[in-house]
Design a protein around this motif. Structure first.
Motif, PDB file in Angstrom:
ATOM      1  N   PRO A  16       0.830  -1.215   0.000  1.00  0.00           N
ATOM      2  CA  PRO A  16       0.000   0.000   0.000  1.00  0.00           C
ATOM      3  C   PRO A  16       0.856   1.253   0.000  1.00  0.00           C
ATOM      4  CG  PRO A  16      -0.043  -1.065   2.156  1.00  0.00           C
ATOM      5  CD  PRO A  16       0.683  -1.989   1.248  1.00  0.00           C
ATOM      6  N   GLU A  17       0.396   2.267  -0.721  1.00  0.00           N
ATOM      7  CA  GLU A  17       1.051   3.567  -0.755  1.00  0.00           C
ATOM      8  C   GLU A  17       0.052   4.636  -0.326  1.00  0.00           C
ATOM      9  OE1 GLU A  17       2.598   4.048  -4.742  1.00  0.00           O
ATOM     10  OE2 GLU A  17       4.589   3.517  -4.038  1.00  0.00           O
ATOM     11  N   LYS A  18       0.429   5.431   0.632  1.00  0.00           N
ATOM     12  CA  LYS A  18      -0.459   6.508   1.064  1.00  0.00           C
ATOM     13  C   LYS A  18       0.362   7.733   1.433  1.00  0.00           C
ATOM     14  CE  LYS A  18      -0.980   5.759   6.042  1.00  0.00           C
ATOM     15  NZ  LYS A  18      -0.648   7.150   6.389  1.00  0.00           N
ATOM     16  N   ASP A  19      -0.270   8.873   1.330  1.00  0.00           N
ATOM     17  CA  ASP A  19       0.375  10.120   1.722  1.00  0.00           C
ATOM     18  C   ASP A  19       0.403  10.218   3.235  1.00  0.00           C
ATOM     19  OD1 ASP A  19       0.669  10.875  -0.954  1.00  0.00           O
ATOM     20  OD2 ASP A  19      -1.387  11.672  -1.008  1.00  0.00           O
ATOM     21  N   PRO A  20       1.343  10.974   3.787  1.00  0.00           N
ATOM     22  CA  PRO A  20       1.438  11.068   5.254  1.00  0.00           C
ATOM     23  C   PRO A  20       0.266  11.847   5.851  1.00  0.00           C
ATOM     24  CG  PRO A  20       2.993  12.559   4.192  1.00  0.00           C
ATOM     25  CD  PRO A  20       2.421  11.710   3.104  1.00  0.00           C
ATOM     26  N   GLY A  21       0.039  11.616   7.140  1.00  0.00           N
ATOM     27  CA  GLY A  21      -0.959  12.374   7.874  1.00  0.00           C
ATOM     28  C   GLY A  21      -2.346  11.769   7.785  1.00  0.00           C
ATOM     29  N   LEU A  22      -3.283  12.384   8.544  1.00  0.00           N
ATOM     30  CA  LEU A  22      -4.656  11.906   8.594  1.00  0.00           C
ATOM     31  C   LEU A  22      -5.332  12.007   7.230  1.00  0.00           C
ATOM     32  CD1 LEU A  22      -7.083  10.890  10.180  1.00  0.00           C
ATOM     33  CD2 LEU A  22      -7.590  13.278  10.799  1.00  0.00           C
ATOM     34  N   ALA A  23      -5.073  13.112   6.517  1.00  0.00           N
ATOM     35  CA  ALA A  23      -5.704  13.280   5.205  1.00  0.00           C
ATOM     36  C   ALA A  23      -5.250  12.186   4.257  1.00  0.00           C
ATOM     37  CB  ALA A  23      -5.360  14.656   4.632  1.00  0.00           C
ATOM     38  N   GLY A  24      -3.961  11.838   4.308  1.00  0.00           N
ATOM     39  CA  GLY A  24      -3.457  10.761   3.456  1.00  0.00           C
ATOM     40  C   GLY A  24      -4.100   9.430   3.799  1.00  0.00           C
ATOM     41  N   THR A  25      -4.321   9.184   5.097  1.00  0.00           N
ATOM     42  CA  THR A  25      -4.966   7.940   5.524  1.00  0.00           C
ATOM     43  C   THR A  25      -6.397   7.871   5.008  1.00  0.00           C
ATOM     44  OG1 THR A  25      -3.601   7.875   7.521  1.00  0.00           O
ATOM     45  CG2 THR A  25      -5.618   6.564   7.524  1.00  0.00           C
ATOM     46  N   VAL A  26      -7.124   8.987   5.102  1.00  0.00           N
ATOM     47  CA  VAL A  26      -8.512   9.016   4.615  1.00  0.00           C
ATOM     48  C   VAL A  26      -8.560   8.792   3.113  1.00  0.00           C
ATOM     49  CG1 VAL A  26     -10.549  10.479   4.333  1.00  0.00           C
ATOM     50  CG2 VAL A  26      -9.296  10.476   6.519  1.00  0.00           C
ATOM     51  N   ARG A  27      -7.670   9.477   2.355  1.00  0.00           N
ATOM     52  CA  ARG A  27      -7.660   9.305   0.903  1.00  0.00           C
ATOM     53  C   ARG A  27      -7.341   7.868   0.530  1.00  0.00           C
ATOM     54  NH1 ARG A  27      -5.407  14.595   0.802  1.00  0.00           N
ATOM     55  NH2 ARG A  27      -3.306  13.724   0.919  1.00  0.00           N
ATOM     56  N   HIS A  28      -6.407   7.258   1.291  1.00  0.00           N
ATOM     57  CA  HIS A  28      -6.048   5.869   0.985  1.00  0.00           C
ATOM     58  C   HIS A  28      -7.219   4.936   1.281  1.00  0.00           C
ATOM     59  CE1 HIS A  28      -3.426   2.433   0.369  1.00  0.00           C
ATOM     60  NE2 HIS A  28      -3.889   1.915   1.508  1.00  0.00           N
ATOM     61  N   PHE A  29      -7.999   5.250   2.318  1.00  0.00           N
ATOM     62  CA  PHE A  29      -9.156   4.419   2.653  1.00  0.00           C
ATOM     63  C   PHE A  29     -10.219   4.498   1.556  1.00  0.00           C
ATOM     64  CE2 PHE A  29     -13.330   3.852   4.673  1.00  0.00           C
ATOM     65  CZ  PHE A  29     -13.166   2.590   5.218  1.00  0.00           C
ATOM     66  N   VAL A  30     -10.425   5.708   1.018  1.00  0.00           N
ATOM     67  CA  VAL A  30     -11.442   5.897  -0.016  1.00  0.00           C
ATOM     68  C   VAL A  30     -10.964   5.374  -1.366  1.00  0.00           C
ATOM     69  CG1 VAL A  30     -12.783   7.635  -1.294  1.00  0.00           C
ATOM     70  CG2 VAL A  30     -12.430   7.881   1.182  1.00  0.00           C
ATOM     71  N   ARG A  31      -9.731   5.697  -1.694  1.00  0.00           N
ATOM     72  CA  ARG A  31      -9.191   5.286  -2.994  1.00  0.00           C
ATOM     73  C   ARG A  31      -7.781   4.721  -2.776  1.00  0.00           C
ATOM     74  NH1 ARG A  31      -9.671   9.614  -7.647  1.00  0.00           N
ATOM     75  NH2 ARG A  31     -11.863   9.211  -7.141  1.00  0.00           N
ATOM     76  N   PRO A  32      -7.695   3.457  -2.393  1.00  0.00           N
ATOM     77  CA  PRO A  32      -6.389   2.874  -2.063  1.00  0.00           C
ATOM     78  C   PRO A  32      -5.477   2.789  -3.284  1.00  0.00           C
ATOM     79  CG  PRO A  32      -8.081   1.184  -2.087  1.00  0.00           C
ATOM     80  CD  PRO A  32      -8.794   2.496  -2.219  1.00  0.00           C
ATOM     81  N   ARG A  33      -4.201   3.034  -3.034  1.00  0.00           N
ATOM     82  CA  ARG A  33      -3.182   2.888  -4.073  1.00  0.00           C
ATOM     83  C   ARG A  33      -2.156   1.850  -3.607  1.00  0.00           C
ATOM     84  NH1 ARG A  33       0.099   7.196  -4.538  1.00  0.00           N
ATOM     85  NH2 ARG A  33      -0.610   8.151  -2.573  1.00  0.00           N
ATOM     86  N   HIS A  34      -1.654   1.078  -4.562  1.00  0.00           N
ATOM     87  CA  HIS A  34      -0.652   0.069  -4.251  1.00  0.00           C
ATOM     88  C   HIS A  34       0.441   0.089  -5.314  1.00  0.00           C
ATOM     89  CE1 HIS A  34      -4.274  -1.429  -2.175  1.00  0.00           C
ATOM     90  NE2 HIS A  34      -3.434  -1.985  -1.319  1.00  0.00           N
ATOM     91  N   ARG A  35       1.612  -0.386  -4.907  1.00  0.00           N
ATOM     92  CA  ARG A  35       2.659  -0.648  -5.895  1.00  0.00           C
ATOM     93  C   ARG A  35       3.048  -2.120  -5.785  1.00  0.00           C
ATOM     94  NH1 ARG A  35       7.850  -0.794  -3.529  1.00  0.00           N
ATOM     95  NH2 ARG A  35       7.876   0.007  -1.366  1.00  0.00           N
ATOM     96  N   THR A  36       3.584  -2.644  -6.860  1.00  0.00           N
ATOM     97  CA  THR A  36       3.958  -4.053  -6.887  1.00  0.00           C
ATOM     98  C   THR A  36       5.452  -4.212  -6.686  1.00  0.00           C
ATOM     99  OG1 THR A  36       2.143  -4.609  -8.384  1.00  0.00           O
ATOM    100  CG2 THR A  36       3.982  -6.152  -8.284  1.00  0.00           C
ATOM    101  N   LYS A  37       5.817  -5.036  -5.725  1.00  0.00           N
ATOM    102  CA  LYS A  37       7.231  -5.364  -5.499  1.00  0.00           C
ATOM    103  C   LYS A  37       7.456  -6.817  -5.898  1.00  0.00           C
ATOM    104  CE  LYS A  37      10.734  -6.029  -1.910  1.00  0.00           C
ATOM    105  NZ  LYS A  37      11.847  -5.586  -2.770  1.00  0.00           N
ATOM    106  N   VAL A  38       8.422  -7.054  -6.764  1.00  0.00           N
ATOM    107  CA  VAL A  38       8.757  -8.412  -7.193  1.00  0.00           C
ATOM    108  C   VAL A  38       9.878  -8.926  -6.300  1.00  0.00           C
ATOM    109  CG1 VAL A  38       9.549  -9.875  -9.075  1.00  0.00           C
ATOM    110  CG2 VAL A  38       8.065  -7.907  -9.556  1.00  0.00           C
ATOM    111  N   ALA A  39       9.580  -9.931  -5.489  1.00  0.00           N
ATOM    112  CA  ALA A  39      10.582 -10.481  -4.566  1.00  0.00           C
ATOM    113  C   ALA A  39      11.403 -11.580  -5.224  1.00  0.00           C
ATOM    114  CB  ALA A  39       9.897 -11.028  -3.316  1.00  0.00           C
ATOM    115  N   VAL A  40      10.758 -12.403  -6.058  1.00  0.00           N
ATOM    116  CA  VAL A  40      11.433 -13.479  -6.784  1.00  0.00           C
ATOM    117  C   VAL A  40      10.968 -13.401  -8.232  1.00  0.00           C
ATOM    118  CG1 VAL A  40      11.830 -15.967  -6.958  1.00  0.00           C
ATOM    119  CG2 VAL A  40      11.479 -14.914  -4.707  1.00  0.00           C
ATOM    120  N   ASP A  41      11.915 -13.396  -9.165  1.00  0.00           N
ATOM    121  CA  ASP A  41      11.582 -13.097 -10.552  1.00  0.00           C
ATOM    122  C   ASP A  41      12.117 -14.176 -11.490  1.00  0.00           C
ATOM    123  OD1 ASP A  41      10.864 -11.894 -12.897  1.00  0.00           O
ATOM    124  OD2 ASP A  41      12.275 -10.225 -12.750  1.00  0.00           O
ATOM    125  N   ALA A  42      11.229 -15.067 -11.944  1.00  0.00           N
ATOM    126  CA  ALA A  42      11.549 -16.079 -12.968  1.00  0.00           C
ATOM    127  C   ALA A  42      12.734 -16.958 -12.577  1.00  0.00           C
ATOM    128  CB  ALA A  42      11.810 -15.400 -14.318  1.00  0.00           C
TER     129      ALA A  42
END
Length: 340
Positions: A16-42
């Motif tokens: 999960p990716e969110k902006d800092p602070g309470l406003a960032g937490t609320v925005r993430h709750f309404v419209r969550p954003r994520h990034r993909t991390k590849v731990a093992v690749d092929a």
């Protein structure tokens, strides 16, 4: 049948990716954003029954993720994994009877029970025949020096004692394959030596397949015959221990001990003039020369030193595995090996 057969293994995490602070937490709750991390690749590799494999890489390279998938604690994002012909995350109930696992500081024993009670409980859980249980307990008690600690509750054991009983517990049911994740981390020198000898004996005399991750190169050199090395989630090297040394090392060190202390400076000067190699005086009678065996040989250097001076001893030192691996991760990563 392969002990381990891994084909194009890939594991992704959604972070999960969110902006800092309470406003960032609320925005993430309404419209969550994520990034993909590849731990093992092929990643692909095979392990034959009875091999002892060292699985290496810097922190975050994907070692622990791979072991969790191989032991059935985690499922892969894609690719295929078979261990002793079973898919670990799908056939877990049957699969755990075929393997043993020791994960560093985490014990699989019951904290408040004496060691013997934990062992008896495991024997019932795995339905170990009484004769097999007695034979294994006797063998492990002898090899791991457990006699005095069998009546002791697990919570009262030292780290070294607990690791020894964890090893015995992981092997009571005669698994054909054992996974070891940092098995000697935090142990003293003597305890490490006991653990290494025990694991090597199981591998060489009892044919147990060993899959080991460790940051301690003495573990790797003392136990393993083959290394699989990861970098940023991809396999970059799969070779024998000696093969890894040859592939990644370009220099050797020659120590020459002379009969007379006053000859050291003359030999250093002569070798520099003849070969361009800068040797150093390491002791009153000894010089040290680091050289590339592709450009010259130890025999040639010794011959030059002996031409006008008396040599009483020579020693050719190979680089340690720790030095080789450190050099690997200090340079740009090799081209990944994507074949099995």
């Amino acid at each position: 049948m392969k002990a381990i057969d891994v084909r194009y293994l890939r594991k992704e995490y959604r972070i999960p990716e969110k902006d800092p602070g309470l406003a960032g937490t609320v925005r993430h709750f309404v419209r969550p954003r994520h990034r993909t991390k590849v731990a093992v690749d092929a990643v692909s590799f095979e392990v034959e029954p009875g091999e002892a494999i060292g699985y290496l890489g810097s922190n975050g390279a994907g070692k622990s993720t791979t072991i969790k998938i191989l032991t059935g604690l985690m499922s892969p994002t894609s690719g295929s994994v078979q261990v002793n012909g079973l898919e670990p995350h799908r056939d877990r109930q049957k699969y755990v009877r075929e393997i043993g696992a020791v994960f560093g500081h985490r014990t699989g024993l019951w904290w408040d029970l004496p060691v013997t009670d934990s062992f008896r409980t495991l024997s019932r859980m795995y339905e170990i025949p009484a004769a097999t249980y007695r034979a294994n307990l006797e063998l492990f008690t002898d090899l791991l020096d457990l006699a005095e600690i069998l009546p002791v509750p697990v919570r009262q054991l030292s780290l070294g004692q607990r690791l020894r009983v964890d090893l015995a517990a992981a092997l009571l049911h005669n698994p054909r394959l054992i996974f070891l994740d940092e098995p000697t981390n935090g142990l003293d020198v003597n305890s490490k030596a006991v653990v290494r000898r025990f694991i090597r004996l199981l591998n060489q005399q009892h044919g147990v397949t060993v899959f080991l991750t460790s940051h301690d190169m003495a573990d790797i050199e003392g136990i393993c015959d083959r290394l699989i090395i990861l970098d940023n989630g991809r396999k970059v090297i799969d070779d024998g221990v000696d093969g890894v040394r040859r592939r990644l090392t370009t220099t050797r060190r020659l120590l020459v001990t002379l009969a007379r202390e006053e000859d050291t400076a003359a030999v250093v000067s002569s070798l520099r003039a003849s070969t361009g190699i800068d040797c150093t005086v390491t002791d009153r009678h000894q010089i040290s020369c680091e050289f590339d065996p592709g450009k010259t040989s130890a025999a040639h250097l010794v011959g030059l030193a002996m031409r006008d001076h008396e040599v009483v001893d020579i020693e050719l030192r190979e680089p340690t595995l720790e030095h080789v691996v450190q050099r690997l991760f200090a340079q740009p990563p090799p081209v990944p090996q994507d074949h099995g």
